[in-house]
Scaffold this motif. Structure first.
Motif, PDB file in Angstrom:
ATOM      1  N   HIS A  52       0.815  -1.158   0.134  1.00 28.50           N
ATOM      2  CA  HIS A  52      -0.076  -0.058   0.214  1.00 28.50           C
ATOM      3  C   HIS A  52       0.752   1.439   0.098  1.00 28.50           C
ATOM      4  CE1 HIS A  52       0.864  -0.659   4.292  1.00 28.50           C
ATOM      5  NE2 HIS A  52       0.277   0.756   4.546  1.00 28.50           N
ATOM      6  N   ASP A  56       6.048   4.729   4.991  1.00 27.42           N
ATOM      7  CA  ASP A  56       6.768   3.502   5.800  1.00 27.42           C
ATOM      8  C   ASP A  56       6.821   2.408   5.072  1.00 27.42           C
ATOM      9  OD1 ASP A  56       4.146   3.328   6.621  1.00 27.42           O
ATOM     10  OD2 ASP A  56       4.945   2.247   8.084  1.00 27.42           O
ATOM     11  N   HIS A  57       6.101   2.360   3.737  1.00 29.51           N
ATOM     12  CA  HIS A  57       6.248   1.086   3.123  1.00 29.51           C
ATOM     13  C   HIS A  57       6.793   1.285   1.655  1.00 29.51           C
ATOM     14  CE1 HIS A  57       3.396  -1.059   6.016  1.00 29.51           C
ATOM     15  NE2 HIS A  57       3.463   0.083   6.545  1.00 29.51           N
ATOM     16  N   HIS A 110      -7.505  -0.871   5.440  1.00 31.61           N
ATOM     17  CA  HIS A 110      -6.263   0.093   6.067  1.00 31.61           C
ATOM     18  C   HIS A 110      -6.131   1.234   4.891  1.00 31.61           C
ATOM     19  CE1 HIS A 110      -2.849   1.306   8.007  1.00 31.61           C
ATOM     20  NE2 HIS A 110      -2.095   1.384   6.963  1.00 31.61           N
ATOM     21  N   ASP A 127      -0.103  -3.838   6.041  1.00 29.81           N
ATOM     22  CA  ASP A 127      -0.860  -3.290   7.407  1.00 29.81           C
ATOM     23  C   ASP A 127      -2.247  -3.731   7.540  1.00 29.81           C
ATOM     24  OD1 ASP A 127       1.668  -2.250   8.230  1.00 29.81           O
ATOM     25  OD2 ASP A 127       0.937  -0.195   7.632  1.00 29.81           O
TER      26      ASP A 127
HETATM   27 ZN    ZN Z   1       0.185   1.702   6.649  1.00 26.91          ZN
END
Ligand code: ZN
Ligand code: FE
Length: 253
Positions: A52, A56-57, A110, A127
């Motif tokens: 996604h 932070d990904h 999410h 997540d």
């Molecule tokens: Zn996330």
């Protein structure tokens, strides 16, 4: 094939799928720890998989592409710079260098376009499903998240679950409020506490352990229905209502 956690930021895991020569990474929020690992182990980057759009990904995509121009798989329904191969339910990600392929599953909740990757008896769920918990509903509805989690819960019991964060102990603390008498949950807490004291990741988990201990996958169990009904101040007669109440309860803690 080995699956190794590369730690980023406070509590993110960038999963590195390696075979001794090549590696693919899932959700590289940061490039530096990935490049360090590849360098130390003489591995060549083969692909990047994204679940996604959160920073932070995805924050490491650009720097990794400067290092090696590899395919970047990611959700078709989200706009993420660097994606070369947009994917969704029904698609297969084939990584010939690693001799592995992954089925793509849409798991909105999410975020609106969140995807998960399932293959080699392993699930990379970003997540969406967490160990003993689930992601916050930033873009989706409780109905969507509940359906997404049901989809993941239907995978084989021994599926190894690789989430993107180390949240296990915090999640267990909440799960115990919902199900204080769940014996498997208490056993899990003892085990995972020891693992953390030794500085090791509590992941991967398994689908069977999550079904036994994760309140968000247990919305049809009497103890969870009762606790959620008590929280909302009236009887809840549907699993999705139970899910909504448990998620709301978690948000307040
Ligand atoms: Zn996330
Ligand atoms: Fe995250």
């Amino acid at each position: 094939m080995k699956i190794i956690p590369v730690l980023a930021f406070e509590d993110n895991y960038i999963w590195l799928i390696g075979d001794g020569r090549y590696a693919a990474v899932v959700d590289p929020g940061d490039a530096e720890p990935v490049l360090d690992y590849l360098g130390h182990h003489g591995l060549r980057l083969a692909a990047i998989l994204i679940t996604h759009h959160h920073g932070d990904h995805t924050g490491g995509i650009e720097a990794l592409l400067r290092h090696a121009a590899v395919p970047v798989y990611g959700p078709r329904k989200e706009t993420i710079p660097g994606i070369t191969d947009p994917v969704g339910t029904g698609d297969t990600v084939r990584l010939p260098e690693l001799g592995v392929e992954f089925a793509v599953l849409d798991v909105p909740g999410h975020t609106a376009g969140h995807v998960a990757y399932y293959g080699a008896n392993s699930l990379f769920c970003g997540d969406t499903l967490f160990t003993c918990g689930c992601g916050k509903l930033f873009e989706g509805t409780p109905e969507q998240m509940h359906a997404s989690l049901q989809k993941l819960a239907a995978l084989p019991d021994d599926t190894q679950v690789y989430c993107a964060h180390e949240y296990t102990l915090e999640n267990i603390r909440f799960a115990k409020k919902v199900e204080p008498a769940n014996r498997q949950l208490l056993e899990r807490e003892a085990r995972d506490r020891q693992t953390r004291e030794q500085g090791r990741p509590t992941l991967p988990s398994t689908i069977s352990l999550e079904k036994a201990t994760n309140p968000f996958l247990r919305c049809e169990h009497p103890a969870v229905i009762e606790a959620a009904s008590h929280f909302s101040g009236g009887p809840l007669d549907e699993a999705v209502k139970v899910f909504t109440a448990v998620r709301e309860w978690r948000n307040r803690l």
